[in-house]
Design a protein around this motif. Structure first.
Motif, PDB file in Angstrom:
ATOM      1  N   ARG A  79       1.244  -1.356   0.556  1.00 52.49           N
ATOM      2  CA  ARG A  79       0.334  -0.244   0.078  1.00 52.49           C
ATOM      3  C   ARG A  79       1.285   1.237  -0.285  1.00 52.49           C
ATOM      4  NH1 ARG A  79      -4.787  -1.771   3.959  1.00 52.49           N
ATOM      5  NH2 ARG A  79      -6.158  -2.813   2.298  1.00 52.49           N
ATOM      6  N   GLU A  80       2.177   1.374   0.408  1.00 57.38           N
ATOM      7  CA  GLU A  80       2.842   2.249   0.457  1.00 57.38           C
ATOM      8  C   GLU A  80       3.777   2.996  -0.678  1.00 57.38           C
ATOM      9  OE1 GLU A  80       5.917   1.461   3.000  1.00 57.38           O
ATOM     10  OE2 GLU A  80       4.440   2.447   5.283  1.00 57.38           O
ATOM     11  N   ALA A  81       3.640   1.656  -1.654  1.00 50.84           N
ATOM     12  CA  ALA A  81       4.200   1.190  -2.757  1.00 50.84           C
ATOM     13  C   ALA A  81       3.032   2.366  -3.827  1.00 50.84           C
ATOM     14  CB  ALA A  81       3.954   0.059  -3.739  1.00 50.84           C
ATOM     15  N   PHE A  82       2.127   1.031  -3.477  1.00 50.80           N
ATOM     16  CA  PHE A  82       1.315   2.142  -4.672  1.00 50.80           C
ATOM     17  C   PHE A  82       0.437   3.566  -4.426  1.00 50.80           C
ATOM     18  CE2 PHE A  82      -3.809   3.847  -5.062  1.00 50.80           C
ATOM     19  CZ  PHE A  82      -4.481   2.366  -5.933  1.00 50.80           C
ATOM     20  N   ARG A  83       0.376   4.606  -2.825  1.00 50.29           N
ATOM     21  CA  ARG A  83       0.619   6.079  -2.828  1.00 50.29           C
ATOM     22  C   ARG A  83       2.083   6.295  -3.062  1.00 50.29           C
ATOM     23  NH1 ARG A  83      -0.825   3.579   2.338  1.00 50.29           N
ATOM     24  NH2 ARG A  83       0.893   3.557   3.154  1.00 50.29           N
ATOM     25  N   ALA A  84       3.336   5.554  -3.707  1.00 48.06           N
ATOM     26  CA  ALA A  84       4.378   6.880  -3.862  1.00 48.06           C
ATOM     27  C   ALA A  84       3.755   7.471  -5.622  1.00 48.06           C
ATOM     28  CB  ALA A  84       4.971   5.462  -4.074  1.00 48.06           C
ATOM     29  N   LEU A  85       2.947   6.036  -6.064  1.00 49.05           N
ATOM     30  CA  LEU A  85       2.316   5.829  -7.152  1.00 49.05           C
ATOM     31  C   LEU A  85       1.541   7.461  -7.669  1.00 49.05           C
ATOM     32  CD1 LEU A  85       1.405   2.536  -8.444  1.00 49.05           C
ATOM     33  CD2 LEU A  85       3.050   4.234  -9.292  1.00 49.05           C
ATOM     34  N   LEU A  86       0.778   7.643  -6.368  1.00 48.14           N
ATOM     35  CA  LEU A  86       0.073   8.787  -6.585  1.00 48.14           C
ATOM     36  C   LEU A  86       0.134   9.814  -6.101  1.00 48.14           C
ATOM     37  CD1 LEU A  86      -3.273   7.487  -4.364  1.00 48.14           C
ATOM     38  CD2 LEU A  86      -2.954   7.028  -6.580  1.00 48.14           C
ATOM     39  N   ALA A  87       1.962   9.966  -5.502  1.00 54.01           N
ATOM     40  CA  ALA A  87       2.663  10.931  -5.359  1.00 54.01           C
ATOM     41  C   ALA A  87       3.235  11.554  -6.308  1.00 54.01           C
ATOM     42  CB  ALA A  87       3.673  11.049  -4.119  1.00 54.01           C
ATOM     43  N   LEU A  88       3.618  10.601  -7.207  1.00 54.74           N
ATOM     44  CA  LEU A  88       3.837  11.529  -8.497  1.00 54.74           C
ATOM     45  C   LEU A  88       2.588  12.255  -9.273  1.00 54.74           C
ATOM     46  CD1 LEU A  88       5.368   7.910 -10.202  1.00 54.74           C
ATOM     47  CD2 LEU A  88       6.557   9.855  -9.294  1.00 54.74           C
ATOM     48  N   GLY A  89       1.694  12.393  -8.519  1.00 52.06           N
ATOM     49  CA  GLY A  89       0.173  12.722  -9.454  1.00 52.06           C
ATOM     50  C   GLY A  89      -0.379  12.271 -10.023  1.00 52.06           C
ATOM     51  N   LEU A  90      -0.944  11.129  -9.876  1.00 60.38           N
ATOM     52  CA  LEU A  90      -2.065  10.407  -9.880  1.00 60.38           C
ATOM     53  C   LEU A  90      -3.232  10.111  -8.787  1.00 60.38           C
ATOM     54  CD1 LEU A  90       0.596   7.414 -11.375  1.00 60.38           C
ATOM     55  CD2 LEU A  90      -0.415   9.516 -12.799  1.00 60.38           C
ATOM     56  N   THR A  91      -3.937   9.883  -9.652  1.00 53.45           N
ATOM     57  CA  THR A  91      -5.082  10.070  -9.035  1.00 53.45           C
ATOM     58  C   THR A  91      -6.222   8.645  -9.663  1.00 53.45           C
ATOM     59  OG1 THR A  91      -5.399  11.971  -8.729  1.00 53.45           O
ATOM     60  CG2 THR A  91      -7.500  10.849  -8.388  1.00 53.45           C
ATOM     61  N   ASP A  92      -6.462   8.109  -8.341  1.00 49.70           N
ATOM     62  CA  ASP A  92      -7.189   6.240  -8.329  1.00 49.70           C
ATOM     63  C   ASP A  92      -9.003   7.024  -9.133  1.00 49.70           C
ATOM     64  OD1 ASP A  92      -9.052   4.222  -8.478  1.00 49.70           O
ATOM     65  OD2 ASP A  92      -8.205   3.546  -6.309  1.00 49.70           O
ATOM     66  N   ALA A  93      -9.336   7.491 -10.674  1.00 52.12           N
ATOM     67  CA  ALA A  93     -10.210   7.251 -11.032  1.00 52.12           C
ATOM     68  C   ALA A  93     -11.240   6.554 -10.523  1.00 52.12           C
ATOM     69  CB  ALA A  93     -10.049   7.272 -12.086  1.00 52.12           C
ATOM     70  N   PHE A  94     -11.532   5.557  -9.719  1.00 49.70           N
ATOM     71  CA  PHE A  94     -12.544   5.230  -9.458  1.00 49.70           C
ATOM     72  C   PHE A  94     -12.963   5.762  -7.969  1.00 49.70           C
ATOM     73  CE2 PHE A  94     -14.685   1.660  -7.023  1.00 49.70           C
ATOM     74  CZ  PHE A  94     -15.502   1.235  -7.628  1.00 49.70           C
ATOM     75  N   ARG A  95     -11.940   5.712  -7.368  1.00 47.39           N
ATOM     76  CA  ARG A  95     -12.239   6.698  -5.974  1.00 47.39           C
ATOM     77  C   ARG A  95     -12.517   8.153  -6.762  1.00 47.39           C
ATOM     78  NH1 ARG A  95     -14.087   3.310  -3.323  1.00 47.39           N
ATOM     79  NH2 ARG A  95     -13.286   1.204  -2.529  1.00 47.39           N
ATOM     80  N   MET A  96     -12.246   8.841  -7.543  1.00 45.55           N
ATOM     81  CA  MET A  96     -12.958   9.752  -8.124  1.00 45.55           C
ATOM     82  C   MET A  96     -14.376  10.323  -7.882  1.00 45.55           C
ATOM     83  SD  MET A  96     -11.028  11.017 -11.560  1.00 45.55           S
ATOM     84  CE  MET A  96     -11.764  12.996 -11.352  1.00 45.55           C
TER      85      MET A  96
END
Length: 254
Positions: free
Chosen positions: A170-187
């Motif tokens: 889950r930390e690795a997933f959050r590192a991807l989000l920190a690049l400036g990405l957003t989980d579209a499903f959770r929008m």
């Protein structure tokens, strides 16, 4: 524009499902994972007959990824640059101005195993490479089977403290989000207990014991175009289905 991700768990077995689904949904771009076929065995003729182009990166028996699209893909990259890996897990291409990265993330087997260590190394390499991809392509979507359920609500209680839901993943997933990405499903406001994968065993699909591990992350520049994101469970109800359901992202015109 509709972009989908779907782990088909053997393209040869699931090809009729895929072709029917394309005809029904008219999806513009589909990122496929777990092809389980070499490039020479890819069903290109059938895909083209359905009105799609295809770029692919396959291997025998395991792994394999592809991007099929109504418009021809350009600037194709296979595998993570500068990361030595015999497993075919990444393909990226530009389609109608959107950089599409399709990934079949490592499973990891079990927390603390050698395969788990490989998974974390792979995720780190992916994150480093995506940073440069985002610098070159403002409108980007990272689609695929992540083998990570990012939050507790993305997994039934049976999966708590197991692989796919561990803290390092889950930390690795959050590192991807920190690049400036957003989980579209959770929008969007979503219902409870919505998953994209269910084990074939123990009637997991019927009992809705599953994980949400198939994701579409969108860049900040693409976020404004997102109009919807849903899990299409219909193909999972078919005879001899993949254990994954497609996840579909809808984008407004640029």
């Amino acid at each position: 524009m509709k972009i989908a991700t779907w782990n088909v768990n053997s393209l040869k077995v699931r090809l009729p499902h895929l072709l029917d689904w394309l005809a029904t949904t008219q999806t513009d771009v589909v990122c496929l994972q777990e092809l389980k076929c070499e490039d020479k065995a890819f069903p290109l003729a059938e895909i083209e007959a359905a009105g799609y182009h295809a770029v692919f990166n396959g291997q025998k028996t395991y792994n394999g990824v592809a991007i099929i699209s109504r418009s021809e893909a350009t600037d194709v990259v296979r595998n993570i640059p500068d990361f030595a890996d015999e497993q075919r897990r990444i393909i990226a291409a530009t389609v109608d101005g959107v950089r599409v990265v399709c990934g079949y993330f490592p499973n990891g087997q079990a927390v603390g195993s050698e395969k788990f260590a490989y998974k974390l190394q792979w995720l780190e390499a992916l994150t480093t490479w995506l940073r440069s991809e985002l610098a070159q392509h403002a409108q980007l979507v990272l689609a695929g089977d992540y083998n990570i359920a990012p939050e507790d609500r993305d997994a039934t209680v049976e999966w708590q403290d197991e692989i796919h839901v561990s803290v390092p993943e889950r930390e690795a997933f959050r590192a991807l989000l920190a690049l400036g990405l957003t989980d579209a499903f959770r929008m969007f406001e979503q219902g409870d207990k919505l998953y994209s994968w269910w084990d074939y065993r123990m009637m997991a699909f019927r009992r809705n014991i599953g994980l949400r591990i198939d994701h579409l992350l969108v860049s900040d520049a693409l976020r404004a175009r997102v109009t919807g994101c849903l899990i299409d469970k219909a193909p999972r109800k078919l005879e001899r289905p993949s254990d994954h359901a497609p996840v579909v992202l809808s984008l407004a015109a640029s």
